[in-house]
Design an enzyme around this catalytic site. Sequence first.
Site, PDB file in Angstrom:
ATOM      1  N   HIS A 141       0.810  -1.194  -0.031  1.00 33.27           N
ATOM      2  CA  HIS A 141      -0.053  -0.168   0.017  1.00 33.27           C
ATOM      3  C   HIS A 141       0.891   1.171   0.097  1.00 33.27           C
ATOM      4  O   HIS A 141       0.637   2.333   0.540  1.00 33.27           O
ATOM      5  CB  HIS A 141      -1.139   0.091   1.156  1.00 33.27           C
ATOM      6  CG  HIS A 141      -0.352   0.089   2.529  1.00 33.27           C
ATOM      7  ND1 HIS A 141      -0.677  -1.031   3.622  1.00 33.27           N
ATOM      8  CD2 HIS A 141       0.576   0.641   2.956  1.00 33.27           C
ATOM      9  CE1 HIS A 141      -0.031  -0.702   4.746  1.00 33.27           C
ATOM     10  NE2 HIS A 141       0.863   0.093   4.449  1.00 33.27           N
ATOM     11  N   GLU A 165       4.677  -4.733   8.655  1.00 35.73           N
ATOM     12  CA  GLU A 165       3.248  -4.916   8.054  1.00 35.73           C
ATOM     13  C   GLU A 165       2.866  -6.040   7.450  1.00 35.73           C
ATOM     14  O   GLU A 165       1.679  -6.668   7.265  1.00 35.73           O
ATOM     15  CB  GLU A 165       3.111  -3.852   6.863  1.00 35.73           C
ATOM     16  CG  GLU A 165       3.097  -2.461   7.508  1.00 35.73           C
ATOM     17  CD  GLU A 165       3.371  -1.332   6.368  1.00 35.73           C
ATOM     18  OE1 GLU A 165       3.050  -0.105   6.791  1.00 35.73           O
ATOM     19  OE2 GLU A 165       3.628  -1.551   5.301  1.00 35.73           O
TER      20      GLU A 165
END
Lengths: 279, 129
Positions: A12, A240
């Site tokens: 992202h 992440e």
Amino acid sequence: MAEIVGAYFTSHVPSIGGAIHRGLKQDPYWKPFFDGFPPVHEWLAKVKPDVAVVFSNDHGLNFFLDKMPTFAVGAAPEYANADEGWGLPLYKTFKGHPELSWHIIEGLVEEEFDPVTCQSMLVDHAISIPFELAYPDAEQWPIKLVPIGINTVQHPLPSAKRCLALGRSVHKALASWKGDERIVVIGTGGLSHQLDGERAGFMNAEYDRFCLDNLVSDPDALTKDSIHEIVRLAGTQGVEVLNWIAARGALGPGAREIHRNYHLPISNTAAATVLYEPA
Amino acid sequence: MPSELEPIPGTTLFDGEAARKGYALNALCFSFNEKVNRDAFLADEAAYLARFNLTPEQHEAIAKRDVLGMIAAGGNIYYLAKLAGIFGLNVQDVGSMQTGVSVDKFKAMLLAQGRGESYEVAHKEMLNG
């Protein structure tokens, strides 16, 4: 009876949003990353999900350090994006699915997780960009959202083992949902990258390959490392990968990989895009 | 209790100690989610900073645009990125500031990893090249 149609994972990186905005998908720098998406578009057109359960981390839009939940489940009727401070375009608002959100919350608490519940929640680029990539031409998102936030910002972070268990408990909740939705599970972020400190610019293709090779068939292999070891191997923001691990758990016990694209660098990040179907 | 962990070179974990120390600095950066606050900062930096209870160390790091100093003073990169954004700086610019090389050299180090070089080799070339 609801069906879990599969799982979609992607990075992202905020600058992906900038590249989309500026029409750079075919630019030589960006093309190897965006070339990973036609199979995603074809797959989504085939499996037609209508709800997404998305595991991601907030980057200082919805949560500040005054209140920082380890796990947070969105239960809002809608989720807006907002100004994150550095010039990204404002992204489309999502419709929520509060009934399914509360069913997941009930299931998680029954399984002895203690999530924060959010009836009001902003979503940042960590959710908007994966959707911009998945549905590039959509005027409105064709799919409802249940966001599940994992703290990857302020240590102590939840262990990889705990995140996998969280995902597995979400799977149990989804499997007992009486609705007839078609559910896609999404994990966003990663893979290896580090933005801060003298080690800024660190990436680790070898560790990323280990994660991608094992996530599908042996996700427990990714939980052997402590958070500290994962930071060492994946970088401070590479943690992440916790979002991916949780999403893998939510897909269910068996999975097969139907698509994988891996490319570095995208900005400071090793970027990956993956699709799994239940097996 | 957590055991003593082997430090990771060039890396500061944003833990409870950093979160306590850096609270005001990160609150400043969090405020930059709103354009009115970015504009107020740009219009009168000293007056805007005075609204936050920053430590002398944090004031100095901001005055010097010293990213490593901000991290040492408890800054978290996700929040600091909002400050960098006010100046139009991206994460390669911030990477250059933290590694002490030009932005071009920093980007070349990232691209070298894309060609299959390990970080260690690419990083050494960046510093020597």
